[in-house]
Write a protein that holds these residues in place. Sequence first.
Motif, PDB file in Angstrom:
ATOM      1  N   GLY A  37       0.806  -1.204   0.000  1.00 31.48           N
ATOM      2  CA  GLY A  37       0.000   0.000   0.000  1.00 31.48           C
ATOM      3  C   GLY A  37       0.841   1.258   0.000  1.00 31.48           C
ATOM      4  O   GLY A  37       0.311   2.353   0.034  1.00 31.48           O
ATOM      5  N   TYR A  38       2.149   1.069  -0.031  1.00 28.01           N
ATOM      6  CA  TYR A  38       3.058   2.218   0.062  1.00 28.01           C
ATOM      7  C   TYR A  38       4.057   2.175  -1.070  1.00 28.01           C
ATOM      8  O   TYR A  38       4.605   1.119  -1.335  1.00 28.01           O
ATOM      9  CB  TYR A  38       3.797   2.187   1.398  1.00 28.01           C
ATOM     10  CG  TYR A  38       4.814   3.292   1.544  1.00 28.01           C
ATOM     11  CD1 TYR A  38       4.401   4.570   1.872  1.00 28.01           C
ATOM     12  CD2 TYR A  38       6.154   3.060   1.318  1.00 28.01           C
ATOM     13  CE1 TYR A  38       5.323   5.594   1.995  1.00 28.01           C
ATOM     14  CE2 TYR A  38       7.078   4.084   1.438  1.00 28.01           C
ATOM     15  CZ  TYR A  38       6.662   5.345   1.771  1.00 28.01           C
ATOM     16  OH  TYR A  38       7.554   6.345   1.878  1.00 28.01           O
ATOM     17  N   PRO A  39       4.316   3.254  -1.711  1.00 25.49           N
ATOM     18  CA  PRO A  39       3.606   4.528  -1.616  1.00 25.49           C
ATOM     19  C   PRO A  39       2.334   4.492  -2.465  1.00 25.49           C
ATOM     20  O   PRO A  39       2.247   3.715  -3.418  1.00 25.49           O
ATOM     21  CB  PRO A  39       4.611   5.521  -2.184  1.00 25.49           C
ATOM     22  CG  PRO A  39       5.389   4.750  -3.184  1.00 25.49           C
ATOM     23  CD  PRO A  39       5.468   3.358  -2.639  1.00 25.49           C
ATOM     24  N   PRO A  40       1.366   5.327  -2.132  1.00 25.08           N
ATOM     25  CA  PRO A  40       0.154   5.375  -2.950  1.00 25.08           C
ATOM     26  C   PRO A  40       0.494   5.898  -4.347  1.00 25.08           C
ATOM     27  O   PRO A  40       1.459   6.644  -4.520  1.00 25.08           O
ATOM     28  CB  PRO A  40      -0.762   6.341  -2.202  1.00 25.08           C
ATOM     29  CG  PRO A  40       0.105   7.061  -1.249  1.00 25.08           C
ATOM     30  CD  PRO A  40       1.317   6.239  -1.005  1.00 25.08           C
ATOM     31  N   TYR A  41      -0.304   5.480  -5.330  1.00 18.28           N
ATOM     32  CA  TYR A  41      -0.020   5.882  -6.705  1.00 18.28           C
ATOM     33  C   TYR A  41      -1.300   6.082  -7.497  1.00 18.28           C
ATOM     34  O   TYR A  41      -2.380   5.626  -7.113  1.00 18.28           O
ATOM     35  CB  TYR A  41       0.861   4.843  -7.403  1.00 18.28           C
ATOM     36  CG  TYR A  41       0.189   3.518  -7.632  1.00 18.28           C
ATOM     37  CD1 TYR A  41      -0.456   3.238  -8.827  1.00 18.28           C
ATOM     38  CD2 TYR A  41       0.184   2.537  -6.647  1.00 18.28           C
ATOM     39  CE1 TYR A  41      -1.084   2.027  -9.038  1.00 18.28           C
ATOM     40  CE2 TYR A  41      -0.438   1.322  -6.852  1.00 18.28           C
ATOM     41  CZ  TYR A  41      -1.072   1.070  -8.052  1.00 18.28           C
ATOM     42  OH  TYR A  41      -1.690  -0.138  -8.249  1.00 18.28           O
ATOM     43  N   GLY A  93       4.826  10.984  11.339  1.00 20.72           N
ATOM     44  CA  GLY A  93       3.774  10.362  10.536  1.00 20.72           C
ATOM     45  C   GLY A  93       4.102  10.278   9.061  1.00 20.72           C
ATOM     46  O   GLY A  93       3.371   9.649   8.309  1.00 20.72           O
ATOM     47  N   ILE A  94       5.174  10.909   8.634  1.00 21.09           N
ATOM     48  CA  ILE A  94       5.560  10.850   7.230  1.00 21.09           C
ATOM     49  C   ILE A  94       6.498   9.670   7.059  1.00 21.09           C
ATOM     50  O   ILE A  94       7.603   9.651   7.594  1.00 21.09           O
ATOM     51  CB  ILE A  94       6.241  12.156   6.766  1.00 21.09           C
ATOM     52  CG1 ILE A  94       5.258  13.321   6.930  1.00 21.09           C
ATOM     53  CG2 ILE A  94       6.719  12.029   5.333  1.00 21.09           C
ATOM     54  CD1 ILE A  94       5.865  14.667   6.635  1.00 21.09           C
ATOM     55  N   ALA A  95       6.000   8.689   6.301  1.00 20.09           N
ATOM     56  CA  ALA A  95       6.795   7.477   6.089  1.00 20.09           C
ATOM     57  C   ALA A  95       7.964   7.779   5.169  1.00 20.09           C
ATOM     58  O   ALA A  95       7.842   8.518   4.215  1.00 20.09           O
ATOM     59  CB  ALA A  95       5.918   6.388   5.484  1.00 20.09           C
ATOM     60  N   GLY A  96       9.072   7.198   5.467  1.00 23.15           N
ATOM     61  CA  GLY A  96      10.256   7.329   4.636  1.00 23.15           C
ATOM     62  C   GLY A  96      10.903   5.972   4.494  1.00 23.15           C
ATOM     63  O   GLY A  96      12.093   5.828   4.704  1.00 23.15           O
ATOM     64  N   ARG A  97      10.117   4.977   4.164  1.00 22.98           N
ATOM     65  CA  ARG A  97      10.653   3.620   4.111  1.00 22.98           C
ATOM     66  C   ARG A  97      10.931   3.195   2.676  1.00 22.98           C
ATOM     67  O   ARG A  97      10.340   3.714   1.736  1.00 22.98           O
ATOM     68  CB  ARG A  97       9.709   2.647   4.798  1.00 22.98           C
ATOM     69  CG  ARG A  97       8.323   2.591   4.245  1.00 22.98           C
ATOM     70  CD  ARG A  97       7.437   1.705   5.127  1.00 22.98           C
ATOM     71  NE  ARG A  97       6.130   1.543   4.566  1.00 22.98           N
ATOM     72  CZ  ARG A  97       5.042   2.160   4.979  1.00 22.98           C
ATOM     73  NH1 ARG A  97       5.129   3.019   5.984  1.00 22.98           N
ATOM     74  NH2 ARG A  97       3.884   1.945   4.415  1.00 22.98           N
TER      75      ARG A  97
END
Length: 141
Positions: A37-41, A93-97
């Motif tokens: 689900g990451y990142p949304p597109y 809360g900002i994902a950086g994976r």
Amino acid sequence: MSNLTFFKDFDKFFVGFDDHYNQLSKLHDTFTKNIPGYPPYNIKKIAEDKYVVELAVAGFAKSEIEITLENNKLVIKGDANNEESNENYLFKGIAGRTFTRMFALSDHIEVKNAEIVNGMLRVALERIIPEHRKPKKIEVK
């Protein structure tokens, strides 16, 4: 045959598409095993033969994103630089994976360019139809 019953009557109308059907079935199985689900597109059709794939990559630098095209698969990887910083977050809360997104492309689709604008990676695609694939009239003699 596969479990995709949608195609069960196609053999009445299409000749020689067995390999294409099997390829689509394999791609479907591969891509749906682990849908991240990451990142949304987004995928947008902006003209008859032009498309744009957009990924939300806020926080990634250009150097942390790799785009490859091989065997009709567009692969976009983001390698987040997760070095420990001295910053003291109260909430993060900002994902950086790190991520990998794959998209199956039709034949004759070319990547025209890629750019990051306002945290969105935009990959422009275009279908280029070769001359020998374009419709032509056959004269009856």
